[in-house]
Design a protein around this motif. Structure first.
Motif, short mmCIF file in Angstrom:
data_model
loop_
_atom_site.label_atom_id
_atom_site.label_comp_id
_atom_site.label_asym_id
_atom_site.label_seq_id
_atom_site.Cartn_x
_atom_site.Cartn_y
_atom_site.Cartn_z
N MET A 64 0.84 -1.19 0.00
CA MET A 64 0.00 0.00 0.00
C MET A 64 0.88 1.24 0.00
N THR A 65 0.28 2.38 -0.27
CA THR A 65 0.95 3.67 -0.19
C THR A 65 0.21 4.55 0.79
N GLU A 66 0.80 5.71 1.13
CA GLU A 66 0.15 6.64 2.05
C GLU A 66 -1.17 7.13 1.48
N SER A 67 -1.23 7.25 0.18
CA SER A 67 -2.48 7.72 -0.43
C SER A 67 -3.59 6.70 -0.28
N ASP A 68 -3.20 5.39 -0.14
CA ASP A 68 -4.23 4.37 0.09
C ASP A 68 -4.87 4.55 1.46
N LEU A 69 -4.11 5.05 2.44
CA LEU A 69 -4.65 5.27 3.78
C LEU A 69 -5.51 6.52 3.84
N THR A 70 -5.00 7.59 3.25
CA THR A 70 -5.71 8.88 3.35
C THR A 70 -6.79 9.03 2.31
N GLY A 71 -6.68 8.25 1.22
CA GLY A 71 -7.64 8.41 0.13
C GLY A 71 -7.32 9.59 -0.77
N CYS A 72 -6.20 10.25 -0.51
CA CYS A 72 -5.82 11.42 -1.31
C CYS A 72 -4.67 11.04 -2.24
N ARG A 73 -4.86 11.14 -3.51
CA ARG A 73 -3.80 10.88 -4.47
C ARG A 73 -4.01 11.77 -5.70
N CYS A 74 -2.92 12.12 -6.31
CA CYS A 74 -3.01 12.97 -7.50
C CYS A 74 -3.42 12.12 -8.70
N PRO A 75 -4.28 12.65 -9.54
CA PRO A 75 -4.71 11.89 -10.73
C PRO A 75 -3.57 11.78 -11.74
N LYS A 76 -3.76 10.96 -12.72
CA LYS A 76 -2.76 10.77 -13.77
C LYS A 76 -2.51 12.09 -14.50
N GLY A 77 -1.25 12.39 -14.71
CA GLY A 77 -0.88 13.64 -15.35
C GLY A 77 -0.54 14.74 -14.36
N PHE A 78 -0.66 14.43 -13.05
CA PHE A 78 -0.34 15.40 -12.01
C PHE A 78 0.65 14.77 -11.02
N ARG A 79 1.35 15.61 -10.27
CA ARG A 79 2.34 15.15 -9.32
C ARG A 79 2.15 15.89 -8.00
N GLY A 80 2.27 15.17 -6.89
CA GLY A 80 2.12 15.79 -5.58
C GLY A 80 1.85 14.76 -4.51
N ASP A 81 1.49 15.22 -3.31
CA ASP A 81 1.26 14.31 -2.18
C ASP A 81 -0.20 13.93 -2.00
N GLY A 82 -1.04 14.33 -2.94
CA GLY A 82 -2.46 14.04 -2.81
C GLY A 82 -3.25 15.19 -2.24
N HIS A 83 -2.58 16.06 -1.52
CA HIS A 83 -3.21 17.27 -0.98
C HIS A 83 -2.94 18.46 -1.90
N THR A 84 -1.73 18.50 -2.42
CA THR A 84 -1.35 19.53 -3.40
C THR A 84 -0.83 18.84 -4.65
N CYS A 85 -1.42 19.14 -5.79
CA CYS A 85 -1.04 18.48 -7.05
C CYS A 85 -0.67 19.54 -8.09
N GLU A 86 0.37 19.24 -8.85
CA GLU A 86 0.81 20.12 -9.93
C GLU A 86 0.78 19.37 -11.25
#
Length: 679
Positions: free
Chosen positions: A531-553
């Motif tokens: 698993m990843t941290e985003s699996d726990l929090t439910g926050c992940r950047c969509p395809k084509g974006f980069r970030g921690d799930g809370h902030t995506c670029e």
């Protein structure tokens, strides 16, 4: 018919025109000597910093430096003959050898003859003395390289300002070694050379110096502007072969840099003008266009055969306009394709150097021929050509850049490049022109620079628990900067400490270490669970974006060269993705990252439909078979588990009684089996 001797005299006259252009256009025109820094590190009483004139051959270490021990040979101090033995020069410091050689006595003799104004059969005397007293600068450096030297310093024999050691004129002897020189060289002043020799003669301690090219190339920002003064003529010997081979080999690097916005390239071409009294002569008419305003020497140096100088001028103008017109549509890099293809398809040596061949090349590259013709104008008209007029003005040096007097000449960030015109050597010089930490990824490849962060972390701070380092590899070396890692900004000097900045305050080192260890444990636990941290929090950047799930670029796939690597395709960044297109009537295939010809045939579409239908049918059949086997496997697993808890003679009754509970129990067993396999 004009003889070859007359052609030679004509070319000498052309050379005088070049000088007249330089003198008439501006009093500030001059040849600039490009320099490197030379620091004496040992002995202490000799410590100082001097300048050395970079040689116009070999490979200067632009953006870097070299520390070595100076060695002065016991014999053969001019370096005109090969040195005896294999690597005869040794350094007691176990440092690279920097060989010190003398310029030679012939320079002093020439200075004396010029001073006393001696006249008479001097050339014969000089020919004899040349063999015994001196040789070409490049020959000295070549012999030094063969003897194992890492660099060569040539001490001047007269007291004069520094000059640039240039490559010798084309000759059968020089052609054998000039392109094989791979080490840097420099000319130093006579007084500096004498002080080095005196220190070496004492023998108490050696002489250690540092050759430094870090400031020889300006590096003000994140983009490099460079230009190449070249020629479309491919019948001028080794110089023409050198520049044509360079254009062909460097094309890939140049286009990557331009497409990524890392560099701005501009081609230039040298032209001369015909003195007004000779405008109507047959020589000017054959060598010039626009009524003697823009000229080039005869390619074969014989007015009676082959191509004429005006053919060269006209093709030079065409290549300038190809770049101008392509630049208007943000395709400036097409110039590299045109020049390469023209050299292959329209070579003088193959007698295909013509307007018709040039237009065929433009058609193949989808260049607007009529726009290019408009840019070129009428070569027969008695008017000023604005494109070529600008070229003549730019030829004269201004600011930090000297006059352009030889072909080919490469100018990077308004400084003339010194060294051989070769792909890797030039790319190193271009990479030295970027502000540190802003260079493109191509400059950090292993064949261009050494990653200093790999050895002892470059002497920078690091946290091995959190796998975070302040060392950042650059073309010029490395920098120690506290990083932004895993969404956490670190602050500090980058060398001894970097601390986490959180909620506007810097956490204490001890707390940071505990936090890092805790994050490391959590990270390891997640890896075990796949698993990843985003699996726990439910926050992940969509395809084509980069970030921690809370902030995506948004990821610029085009700029980072993550997509569209195929030849002939162009990349356009979009929000959350990218768009690849192929030139001409070609179709881009995403999975293969390639361009293919579109097929307009109905039969082709029918074949494609059959292939797609076959693949789809096979997929559906495979899916049905997979579901059937999976169901059978699950039934057998359930039966095996049930048999462990219930008598065989009661299986049928239990199945009837618990029939409604089977789906839940079956799902439970599937989860257990799956977890065991993952573990």
């Amino acid at each position: 018919m004009v003889t070859t001797h007359m052609a030679i005299l004509w070319n000498l006259l052309v050379a005088s025109w070049v000088l007249s252009i330089v003198l008439v256009c501006t009093v500030d025109a001059r040849f600039v000597v490009e320099k490197e820094s030379i620091s004496v590190l040992s002995p202490l009483e000799l410590r100082s910093k001097r300048d050395g004139a970079i040689g116009n051959f070999g490979v200067p270490v632009y953006g870097g430096s070299m520390v070595g021990a100076v060695v002065y040979p016991d014999k053969g101090f001019s370096g005109c003959n090969p040195f005896d033995g294999d690597k005869p020069f040794k350094s007691k410091f176990r440092l690279p050898v920097i060989l010190l050689l003398d310029r030679g006595d012939l320079a002093s003799l020439l200075f004396l003859l010029d001073w006393i104004g001696l006249e008479g059969p001097v050339p014969t005397l000089l020919d004899v003395l040349w063999v015994h007293l001196d040789c070409y600068f490049a020959k000295k450096v070549w012999n030094g390289q063969q003897a194992g030297a890492a660099a060569v310093l040539v001490a001047d024999s007269v007291n004069e300002p520094l000059i640039t050691m240039d490559s010798p004129e084309e000759s059968s002897e020089a052609d054998g070694y000039i392109e094989k020189i791979e080490i840097p060289s420099a000319l130093i002043e006579r007084a500096f050379g004498e002080s080095l020799k005196a220190a070496l003669k004492k023998g108490d301690e050696g002489v250690v110096i540092k050759l430094d090219w870090s400031e020889s190339m300006p590096h003000p920002d994140e983009r490099v502007e460079y230009e190449l003064w070249t020629n479309s003529n491919d019948e001028c010997g080794i110089r023409c072969d050198e520049q044509m081979n360079f254009v062909k080999d460097f094309k890939g690097h140049a286009q990557i840099l331009e497409k990524g916005g890392f560099a701005q390239f501009t081609p230039h071409y040298i032209t001369w003008y015909c003195p007004r009294p000779f405008v109507l002569s047959s020589q000017c008419k054959s060598q010039c266009i626009n009524h003697g305003r823009y000229c080039a020497p005869d390619p074969e140096q014989d007015f009676g055969v082959g191509y004429q100088g005006k053919d060269v001028v006209y093709e030079n103008l065409r290549q300038l306009c190809v770049h101008r017109v392509a630049n208007e549509t943000n395709r400036s890099w097409v110039w590299w394709d045109y020049v390469t293809d023209f050299h292959i398809r329209c070579s003088m040596k193959k007698k295909r150097y013509s307007k018709e061949c040039a237009e065929d090349v433009m058609k193949s590259l989808d260049l607007p021929i009529e726009k290019i013709k408009t840019c070129m104008g009428n070569p027969e008209a008695d008017v000023v050509n604005e494109v070529l007029k600008l070229e003549q003005e730019l030829q004269v040096g201004r600011g930090s850049r000297g006059d352009v007097t030889i072909l080919p000449t490469l100018v990077i960030n308004n400084v003339q490049y010194r060294g051989k015109l070769e792909r890797t050597a030039v790319l190193k010089a271009v990479c030295a022109g970027y502000k540190e930490t802003t260079e493109p990824r191509i400059c950090l490849s292993a064949d261009l620079e050494t990653n200093e962060c790999l050895e002892k972390n470059g002497g920078c701070w690091q946290d091995t628990n959190a796998n975070v380092t302040a060392c950042k590899d650059t073309f010029r070396g490395r920098v120690c900067e506290c990083p932004l890692a895993n969404g956490v900004q670190y602050k500090g000097d980058g060398y001894t400490s970097c601390e986490v900045e959180a909620a506007g305050q810097i956490l204490e080192t001890e707390k940071h270490s505990q936090l890092a260890q805790f994050r490391n444990v959590i990270h390891s636990f997640l890896i075990v669970l796949n698993m990843t941290e985003s699996d726990l929090t439910g926050c992940r950047c969509p395809k084509g974006f980069r970030g921690d799930g809370h902030t995506c670029e948004d990821i610029n796939e085009c700029k980072e060269r993550l997509a569209c690597h195929c030849d002939g395709c162009t990349c356009k960044d979009t929000w959350g993705g990218y768009d690849c297109k192929c030139g001409g009537n070609k179709l881009y295939i995403t999975d293969q990252d390639t361009c293919i010809e579109r097929s307009s045939s109905k039969f082709g579409w029918f074949i494609a439909f059959l292939v797609i239908a076959s693949v789809a049918g096979a997929g559906i059949a495979g899916y049905i078979f997979y579901k059937y086997r999976l169901r059978s496997y699950m039934d057998s697993e359930i039966m095996a588990i049930m048999s462990q808890y219930m008598p065989l003679d009661n299986q049928h009754n239990n199945q009837v009684v618990h029939h409604d509970a089977e789906p839940l129990r079956q799902g439970t067993e599937v989860q257990v089996i799956t977890a065991e396999r993952k573990a």
